[in-house]
Structures are given as structure tokens and as C-alpha cells.
Write a protein that holds these residues in place. Structure first.
Motif, PDB file in Angstrom:
ATOM      1  N   UNK A 219       0.827  -1.203   0.000  1.00 28.83           N
ATOM      2  CA  UNK A 219       0.000   0.000   0.000  1.00 28.83           C
ATOM      3  C   UNK A 219       0.869   1.264   0.000  1.00 28.83           C
ATOM      4  N   UNK A 220       2.085   1.123   0.557  1.00 30.31           N
ATOM      5  CA  UNK A 220       2.988   2.278   0.615  1.00 30.31           C
ATOM      6  C   UNK A 220       3.722   2.487  -0.706  1.00 30.31           C
ATOM      7  N   UNK A 221       3.513   1.570  -1.664  1.00 33.79           N
ATOM      8  CA  UNK A 221       4.139   1.741  -2.964  1.00 33.79           C
ATOM      9  C   UNK A 221       5.415   0.954  -3.166  1.00 33.79           C
ATOM     10  N   UNK A 222       5.795   0.116  -2.190  1.00 38.40           N
ATOM     11  CA  UNK A 222       6.988  -0.718  -2.354  1.00 38.40           C
ATOM     12  C   UNK A 222       6.705  -1.814  -3.375  1.00 38.40           C
ATOM     13  N   UNK A 226      12.084  -7.465  -3.443  1.00 36.29           N
ATOM     14  CA  UNK A 226      12.701  -6.845  -2.266  1.00 36.29           C
ATOM     15  C   UNK A 226      11.917  -5.670  -1.730  1.00 36.29           C
ATOM     16  N   UNK A 227      10.700  -5.442  -2.288  1.00 33.95           N
ATOM     17  CA  UNK A 227       9.851  -4.328  -1.870  1.00 33.95           C
ATOM     18  C   UNK A 227      10.615  -3.002  -1.923  1.00 33.95           C
ATOM     19  N   UNK A 228      11.157  -2.731  -3.109  1.00 30.69           N
ATOM     20  CA  UNK A 228      11.886  -1.481  -3.333  1.00 30.69           C
ATOM     21  C   UNK A 228      10.895  -0.327  -3.516  1.00 30.69           C
ATOM     22  N   UNK A 229      11.181   0.800  -2.896  1.00 35.64           N
ATOM     23  CA  UNK A 229      10.422   2.018  -3.168  1.00 35.64           C
ATOM     24  C   UNK A 229      10.980   2.651  -4.447  1.00 35.64           C
ATOM     25  N   UNK A 230      10.149   3.351  -5.183  1.00 35.41           N
ATOM     26  CA  UNK A 230      10.610   3.937  -6.449  1.00 35.41           C
ATOM     27  C   UNK A 230      11.845   4.815  -6.295  1.00 35.41           C
ATOM     28  N   UNK A 231      11.898   5.630  -5.240  1.00 36.37           N
ATOM     29  CA  UNK A 231      13.068   6.497  -5.067  1.00 36.37           C
ATOM     30  C   UNK A 231      14.323   5.698  -4.739  1.00 36.37           C
TER      31      UNK A 231
END
Length: 253
Positions: A219-222, A226-231
């Protein structure tokens, strides 16, 4: 005239021999029988005393603790540790901790079915979020061990860790084919090598973050394995939607 007993007043040596056999033989037999019975009774009495002493010692022995079981496990005595943890699990039904430790000890003792039962019993009991993650991890490991034991691969193992991580990936995500799981194992090892990490450390991160589901998104966008965030992916110079790029970015960051 007073009657004389034959034993005391024999008329001849022959008579004495006959009287002796008649009168003294049974006496000896009776004495031997009494002694035998006495010996048997003494043995039975001793056995009874030993059993009574053992029961009393067991009754007065101190109850085992979780610390005792952990000490036995760390001393390389998983069967003794398992007996302690099983006793504690039975004595304390509301707690998941002894059941979890019983599963760990059973795994070390090679009792995989018992281990599975104890871990699942831990899930049925009240438990914390951390305990659930521990149990899920051990259940995944059991699945991997069973699959590894049953696996019959015709191709040589490309790397000692690849097949192990591939089995863990498939146990965590049954939707993966054997080829996809093998790809996961190979690329986890390759990404870990590039980043100078232990392959199993990176595999553990992927297991915790996504359970080896390459398309999962939080839900946070990961994103991804590896559940990387876009940044984070941008800073690592990788595409988080690409499984290989995701693994590499996870290893590097």
C-alpha cells in the motif's frame, strides 16, 4: 522299655546310612528351599525399594525450565531438549514459546513430522507477530528440507546455494514453476555476489519482504521481490518492476 529313635541308635552302618538318607535328606531340601525363597524375596524387596526410590526421586525432582531445554539444545542434545520442551508445552497450553522450541528441537533431531505438528500448534496458541514470523520461517524451512530430500535433479547443481534458495522460493510461493524457482536461486546468488552479501541473507530479506512473489506491491508503494520504493530503485539505478533489477537494487541498498 523306652522307644529309641533309629537315627540316634542305629544297629549297623548300613542302617545308619538308610536312616540318614531318610531323615536328613528332606531337611536339607527344606533348608535349600527356604533359602531360595528368602533370596527371591530379598531380590523382589530390593527391586521394590529401587522402584520406590526412583518414583520418589522423580516426584521430588525440580521441574524443567525453558532455560534447561535451550541449554540442552545448544549442547547438541536435541532429543533431551525436545523432551523438556514437550513437557513445558503440555504444562503451559496458553504459551506458544515452548511449542516453537519443541519444533526447533524436533527439526534438529530429524523428526520432521513432529516439528511440523509443534510449529502448527504454536500457531494455534496465542502468539506475537514476531513468533508468527519465526514459525512461518521454520515451516518454510521444513518444506524446503522435505522438497530437497525428495528432489531428483538430473542436472548438476550450478552452485551449492542455488538449489537451496530455489527450494525455499518455491516453498514460499507455490505458484512458481521449478524453472522460475531455479531462476530465483541463481539471481539471488548473483545479486548477493555483486553486493558482497551472504546469499542466504539476501534470500531471507526477499522471503520476509515478499515471500518470493515478484509482482507484489504494498500500500505504501513498495514494489517486487525486495519491496523497493521507487526512489530507492532510482538511487540504485535499477527498474523495480524487473525481477533481476529488483534483486540487485535490494542487495545494493
Amino acid at each position: 522299655m523306652r522307644y529309641e529313635r533309629p537315627v540316634m541308635q542305629p544297629e549297623s552302618a548300613g542302617a545308619m546310612g538308610e536312616v540318614s538318607l531318610y531323615n536328613h535328606g528332606p531337611v536339607r531340601n527344606r533348608v535349600g528351599t527356604v533359602r531360595s525363597v528368602a533370596a527371591i524375596l530379598a531380590v523382589l524387596l530390593c527391586l521394590g525399594l529401587v522402584a520406590t526410590f526412583a518414583d520418589a526421586r522423580e516426584a521430588t525432582s525440580e521441574p524443567v525450565s525453558l532455560t534447561d531445554g535451550i541449554a540442552a539444545y545448544r549442547a547438541g542434545e536435541p532429543l533431551r531438549a525436545l523432551a523438556m520442551f514437550a513437557q513445558l508445552a503440555k504444562a503451559n497450553p496458553p504459551s506458544a514459546t515452548p511449542a516453537i522450541w519443541a519444533g526447533v528441537a524436533a527439526t534438529a533431531a530429524g523428526k520432521m513430522e513432529d516439528a511440523d505438528a509443534y510449529f502448527r500448534e504454536g500457531l494455534r496458541r496465542p502468539h506475537s507477530v514476531l513468533e508468527e514470523r519465526i514459525i512461518r520461517g521454520w515451516l518454510a524451512r521444513l518444506s524446503f528440507l522435505r522438497e530437497q530430500a525428495d528432489a531428483e535433479r538430473s542436472t548438476p547443481i550450478p552452485h551449492p546455494n542455488v538449489n537451496s534458495i530455489a527450494a525455499l522460493a518455491r516453498a514460499s510461493n507455490p505458484a512458481l514453476t521449478a524453472e522460475q524457482a531455479l531462476w530465483m536461486g541463481e539471481h539471488v546468488v548473483a545479486a548477493a555476489r555483486q553486493a558482497g552479501l551472504d546469499p542466504f541473507f539476501l534470500a531471507a530479506v526477499v522471503y520476509i519482504e515478499s515471500g518470493f512473489h515478484p509482482t507484489v506491491r504494498s500500500r505504501a508503494g513498495a514494489i517486487g521481490l525486495g519491496q523497493l520504493r521507487p526512489q530507492t530503485a532510482r538511487s540504485a539505478g535499477v527498474n523495480p518492476h524487473d525481477p533481476w533489477g529488483n534483486l540487485l537494487g535490494t542487495a545494493l541498498t
